[in-house]
Write a protein that holds these residues in place. Structure first.
Motif, short mmCIF file in Angstrom:
data_model
loop_
_atom_site.label_atom_id
_atom_site.label_comp_id
_atom_site.label_asym_id
_atom_site.label_seq_id
_atom_site.Cartn_x
_atom_site.Cartn_y
_atom_site.Cartn_z
N PHE A 93 -6.38 -8.59 -2.60
CA PHE A 93 -5.37 -8.99 -1.62
C PHE A 93 -6.05 -9.49 -0.36
O PHE A 93 -7.20 -9.12 -0.09
N TYR A 99 -2.04 -8.80 4.05
CA TYR A 99 -1.05 -8.25 3.12
C TYR A 99 -1.21 -6.74 3.03
O TYR A 99 -0.21 -6.00 3.04
N ILE A 137 1.53 -3.86 3.84
CA ILE A 137 1.88 -2.74 2.96
C ILE A 137 1.80 -1.43 3.74
O ILE A 137 2.72 -0.62 3.71
N PRO A 166 5.84 -4.36 -1.88
CA PRO A 166 4.94 -4.68 -2.98
C PRO A 166 5.60 -4.56 -4.35
O PRO A 166 6.46 -3.70 -4.56
N ALA A 211 1.52 -4.80 -7.91
CA ALA A 211 0.72 -4.57 -6.71
C ALA A 211 0.53 -3.07 -6.47
O ALA A 211 -0.55 -2.63 -6.08
#
Length: 83
Positions: free
Chosen positions: A36, A40, A44, A51, A55
Motif C-alpha cells: 500500500f 492509504y 486505515i 478497507p 486489504a
C-alpha cells in the motif's frame, strides 16, 4: 447505534496498536509490506478508509496475526477493545 465510521476508527486504532506493539514497524514500513502507499495506511489507521476484505487480510498477514485478531474485543489487548 454505532456508525460505520466508528467501526473504521476502532479498527484503525487496533491496527495502529498492533503495528506498534507487535511488529514495531513504522506506518510506512507496514504500508510497504502490504503493498500500500503510506497515505492509504494512514487513512486505515485513522478510520478514513474503508478497507476491503482483501486489504484486511493483507494487513493481518503483514502484522503476522489472524484476521480475527484485528477485531479482537478483549479489552486488555489495546485501545480499541470495544470492537
Amino acid at each position: 447505534m454505532k456508525t460505520h465510521s466508528s467501526l473504521r476508527r476502532r479498527f484503525g486504532a487496533r491496527v495502529r496498536f498492533l503495528r506498534k506493539t507487535t511488529t514495531e514497524l513504522s506506518q510506512e514500513a507496514l504500508a510497504d509490506k502490504c503493498g500500500f502507499v503510506r497515505s492509504y495506511m494512514g487513512k486505515i489507521e485513522t478510520g478514513q478508509a474503508n478497507p476491503s476484505l482483501d486489504a484486511i487480510q493483507t494487513v493481518a498477514d503483514a502484522l503476522g496475526v489472524e484476521v480475527k485478531v484485528l477485531f479482537d474485543d478483549d479489552s486488555s489487548s489495546g485501545p480499541s477493545g470495544d470492537i
